[in-house]
Design an enzyme around this catalytic site. Structure first.
Site, PDB file in Angstrom:
ATOM      1  N   TYR A 271       0.801  -1.227   0.000  1.00 38.49           N
ATOM      2  CA  TYR A 271       0.000   0.000   0.000  1.00 38.49           C
ATOM      3  C   TYR A 271       0.841   1.287   0.000  1.00 38.49           C
ATOM      4  O   TYR A 271       0.278   2.381  -0.030  1.00 38.49           O
ATOM      5  CB  TYR A 271      -0.939   0.001   1.221  1.00 38.49           C
ATOM      6  CG  TYR A 271      -1.896  -1.172   1.212  1.00 38.49           C
ATOM      7  CD1 TYR A 271      -2.847  -1.314   0.206  1.00 38.49           C
ATOM      8  CD2 TYR A 271      -1.825  -2.177   2.187  1.00 38.49           C
ATOM      9  CE1 TYR A 271      -3.713  -2.409   0.165  1.00 38.49           C
ATOM     10  CE2 TYR A 271      -2.689  -3.269   2.166  1.00 38.49           C
ATOM     11  CZ  TYR A 271      -3.622  -3.371   1.150  1.00 38.49           C
ATOM     12  OH  TYR A 271      -4.474  -4.453   1.104  1.00 38.49           O
TER      13      TYR A 271
ATOM     14  N   HIS B 199      -9.119   1.558  -5.149  1.00 35.43           N
ATOM     15  CA  HIS B 199      -8.234   0.695  -4.366  1.00 35.43           C
ATOM     16  C   HIS B 199      -6.794   1.109  -4.623  1.00 35.43           C
ATOM     17  O   HIS B 199      -6.416   1.340  -5.783  1.00 35.43           O
ATOM     18  CB  HIS B 199      -8.430  -0.769  -4.737  1.00 35.43           C
ATOM     19  CG  HIS B 199      -9.823  -1.226  -4.442  1.00 35.43           C
ATOM     20  ND1 HIS B 199     -10.272  -1.460  -3.168  1.00 35.43           N
ATOM     21  CD2 HIS B 199     -10.890  -1.412  -5.264  1.00 35.43           C
ATOM     22  CE1 HIS B 199     -11.552  -1.786  -3.218  1.00 35.43           C
ATOM     23  NE2 HIS B 199     -11.951  -1.763  -4.468  1.00 35.43           N
TER      24      HIS B 199
END
Ligand code: DQA
Length: 149
Positions: free
Chosen positions: A23, A104
């Site tokens: 991430y 996302h």
């Protein structure tokens, strides 16, 4: 003034520290000023409002309030893992009568099989996945180009 809502779901308050290989190492807080500057420059009549919760029911409450917000021009949502599990969030998003873009950070379609299905995509204008925080900036444009001229 118009409002564009960003809803961050479960575990997204830990981005920056959480699995940085997946991430990235930058937090949500580090990105908000960049999006605000972008909006000031390109969409000066739009203000960003950011919401985050780790609770599914609280996220439903937030989305219901957004659905009722007359100043809202749309919503970006990254539901986190609730993407793959929550009919309740899908039903709440279906109540939002403005464009909604699902975002996302990671490329969910290139990861584990259980991440390939989103219960929310069917009620969203589109999905942006795999571009890290840049996806959110792209999402701003995706919603705002839907605004009537
Ligand atoms: C995520 C992808 C989800 O599968 C995961 O559960 C997350 C983050 C993303 O932004 O890539 O928490 O929504």
């Amino acid at each position: 003034m118009h409002t564009l809502h960003l809803v961050q779901g479960v575990n997204l308050n830990r981005v920056g520290q959480r699995e940085p290989g997946v991430y990235g190492g930058l937090s949500l807080e580090s990105q908000i000023p960049l999006w605000e500057t972008y909006l000031t420059r390109h969409w000066p009549n739009v203000e960003l409002r950011v919401h985050q919760s780790n609770q599914e029911g609280t996220l439903v409450d937030i989305i219901q309030a957004i659905a009722a917000d007359a100043s809202s021009v749309g919503m970006l949502i990254n539901p986190g893992a609730y993407t793959h599990t929550s009919i309740a969030l899908r039903d709440a998003v279906a109540m939002v009568q403005k464009p909604v873009v699902e975002i996302h950070l990671s490329h969910t379609y290139a990861r584990e099989a259980f991440r390939k299905e989103s219960l929310l995509s069917g009620v969203c204008l589109g999905t942006i996945a795999g571009f890290g925080w840049l996806g959110y900036r792209l999402g701003l444009d995706a919603v705002l180009t839907q605004l009537p001229a």
